[in-house]
Write a protein that holds these residues in place. Sequence first.
Motif, mmCIF file in Angstrom:
data_model
loop_
_atom_site.group_PDB
_atom_site.id
_atom_site.type_symbol
_atom_site.label_atom_id
_atom_site.label_comp_id
_atom_site.label_asym_id
_atom_site.label_seq_id
_atom_site.Cartn_x
_atom_site.Cartn_y
_atom_site.Cartn_z
ATOM 1 N N GLU A 62 0.815 -2.667 -8.063
ATOM 2 C CA GLU A 62 1.758 -1.759 -7.732
ATOM 3 C C GLU A 62 1.265 -0.241 -7.959
ATOM 4 O OE1 GLU A 62 4.923 -2.795 -6.749
ATOM 5 O OE2 GLU A 62 4.547 -4.796 -7.287
ATOM 6 N N LYS A 63 0.624 0.251 -8.142
ATOM 7 C CA LYS A 63 0.796 1.558 -9.406
ATOM 8 C C LYS A 63 -0.229 2.567 -8.290
ATOM 9 C CE LYS A 63 0.026 -0.058 -13.872
ATOM 10 N NZ LYS A 63 -0.487 -0.294 -14.809
ATOM 11 N N ARG A 64 -0.819 1.360 -6.993
ATOM 12 C CA ARG A 64 -1.877 1.834 -6.006
ATOM 13 C C ARG A 64 -1.640 2.666 -4.276
ATOM 14 N NH1 ARG A 64 -7.061 4.158 -7.701
ATOM 15 N NH2 ARG A 64 -7.939 3.249 -9.588
ATOM 16 N N PRO A 65 -1.921 3.784 -4.247
ATOM 17 C CA PRO A 65 -1.286 3.962 -2.601
ATOM 18 C C PRO A 65 -2.302 3.479 -1.561
ATOM 19 C CG PRO A 65 -2.119 5.891 -3.557
ATOM 20 C CD PRO A 65 -2.667 5.124 -4.802
ATOM 21 N N GLY A 66 -1.788 3.631 -0.107
ATOM 22 C CA GLY A 66 -3.032 3.610 0.860
ATOM 23 C C GLY A 66 -2.164 1.991 1.397
ATOM 24 N N THR A 67 -2.631 2.392 2.232
ATOM 25 C CA THR A 67 -2.734 0.724 3.344
ATOM 26 C C THR A 67 -2.091 -0.974 2.755
ATOM 27 O OG1 THR A 67 -4.521 1.315 4.800
ATOM 28 C CG2 THR A 67 -2.513 2.157 5.832
ATOM 29 N N MET A 68 -3.533 -0.914 1.915
ATOM 30 C CA MET A 68 -4.090 -2.421 2.029
ATOM 31 C C MET A 68 -3.272 -2.659 0.537
ATOM 32 S SD MET A 68 -8.553 -2.619 2.775
ATOM 33 C CE MET A 68 -9.294 -2.280 3.693
ATOM 34 N N ALA A 69 -2.880 -1.986 -0.109
ATOM 35 C CA ALA A 69 -1.930 -1.221 -1.689
ATOM 36 C C ALA A 69 -0.919 -2.239 -1.377
ATOM 37 C CB ALA A 69 -2.382 -0.210 -1.961
ATOM 38 N N SER A 70 0.030 -2.045 0.185
ATOM 39 C CA SER A 70 0.945 -2.358 0.722
ATOM 40 C C SER A 70 1.011 -3.838 1.189
ATOM 41 C CB SER A 70 1.596 -1.653 1.692
ATOM 42 O OG SER A 70 2.179 -0.131 0.709
ATOM 43 N N ILE A 71 -0.306 -3.492 1.636
ATOM 44 C CA ILE A 71 -0.562 -4.920 2.119
ATOM 45 C C ILE A 71 -0.059 -6.213 1.282
ATOM 46 C CG2 ILE A 71 -1.922 -6.775 3.394
ATOM 47 C CD1 ILE A 71 -2.836 -4.274 5.156
ATOM 48 N N ALA A 72 -1.534 -6.076 -0.232
ATOM 49 C CA ALA A 72 -1.052 -6.254 -1.395
ATOM 50 C C ALA A 72 0.032 -7.125 -2.074
ATOM 51 C CB ALA A 72 -1.994 -5.873 -2.606
ATOM 52 N N ARG A 73 0.461 -5.513 -1.593
ATOM 53 C CA ARG A 73 1.956 -5.665 -2.614
ATOM 54 C C ARG A 73 2.596 -6.542 -1.245
ATOM 55 N NH1 ARG A 73 1.373 0.148 -3.717
ATOM 56 N NH2 ARG A 73 2.463 0.390 -1.476
ATOM 57 N N ALA A 74 2.928 -6.452 -0.487
ATOM 58 C CA ALA A 74 3.605 -7.954 0.587
ATOM 59 C C ALA A 74 2.823 -8.779 -0.096
ATOM 60 C CB ALA A 74 3.791 -7.651 2.223
ATOM 61 N N GLY A 75 2.217 -9.586 -0.138
ATOM 62 C CA GLY A 75 1.522 -11.198 -0.398
ATOM 63 C C GLY A 75 1.750 -11.101 -2.126
ATOM 64 N N PHE A 76 1.750 -10.677 -2.596
ATOM 65 C CA PHE A 76 2.069 -10.927 -4.005
ATOM 66 C C PHE A 76 4.014 -10.849 -4.184
ATOM 67 C CE2 PHE A 76 -1.647 -8.780 -5.990
ATOM 68 C CZ PHE A 76 -1.786 -10.034 -6.541
ATOM 69 N N ALA A 77 4.089 -10.256 -3.062
ATOM 70 C CA ALA A 77 5.728 -10.465 -2.833
ATOM 71 C C ALA A 77 6.524 -12.070 -2.564
ATOM 72 C CB ALA A 77 6.907 -9.545 -1.724
ATOM 73 N N VAL A 78 5.737 -12.834 -1.780
ATOM 74 C CA VAL A 78 5.519 -14.206 -1.588
ATOM 75 C C VAL A 78 5.321 -15.093 -2.565
ATOM 76 C CG1 VAL A 78 4.803 -15.543 -0.121
ATOM 77 C CG2 VAL A 78 4.853 -13.346 1.079
ATOM 78 N N VAL A 79 3.726 -14.447 -3.452
ATOM 79 C CA VAL A 79 3.540 -15.655 -4.250
ATOM 80 C C VAL A 79 4.339 -15.886 -5.158
ATOM 81 C CG1 VAL A 79 0.964 -15.482 -5.691
ATOM 82 C CG2 VAL A 79 0.947 -15.617 -3.079
#
Length: 240
Positions: A65-82
């Motif tokens: 949630e605190k980090r920028p970048g494409t992989m952080a965005s992918i992680a945020r999308a994954g955590f939204a599902v989890v």
Amino acid sequence: MMESNSITAMIVPGVLWTLIVFSIATWSILLIKGLQFARNRVENKRFQKVFWEAKSMEEGESISEKRPGTMASIARAGFAVVTGRDIALKNQDLAQKINRSDRLERSLRQQIQRERRSMEGGLAILASIGSTSPFIGLFGTVWGIMEALITIGETGEAGLDTVAGPIGHALIATGVGIAAAVPAVLIYNYFTRRLKLTVSLMDDFAHDFYSLAQQHAFQSQSQIPRPVASEVPSPSPAMG
């Protein structure tokens, strides 16, 4: 007639200025995309180092949630599902009927495609410049030679000193067209390779994230609880 001749005389200079603008656009895109890819590479490297050192899914979510970048965005999308945040609270009953692993896989894939489209910006311009510049330059050359031949026909002078100047000026357009096209093609190929590498790294991270979520049964302690309509809160005990 004089107005028509003046417009015709502006064709070759117009072609040259167009190719110069194309060249400026090419080098500007090189600078902008170079900074974008370099920044994204640094951000992803820092994010992965911190993310994989997290001691829990909840800590990893906080980091993403605190980090920028494409992989952080992918992680945020994954955590939204989890955590169940990808579906509105009013549709949580429906969410329980949808396989969460399928939802996670689809969400990660969609986020990768969004990040890819974002990083593709400007590459279509480079491809267009690289493919059209030689033909635009050739058009300027053909037009310039045609003007020179018309002048020769009107004046009747076909000496070298009469022909060399106009034709030489016209041939410059072809040279400028090639000079604009070659860097555009090389820069396009370079960033296309960089994009493929970046997408490959995002795919690897998404696969690792999926495996991590699978180990935790696609759940997190911060998961949104399923609301129960019939649930009635019990009265709190009286104080003292």
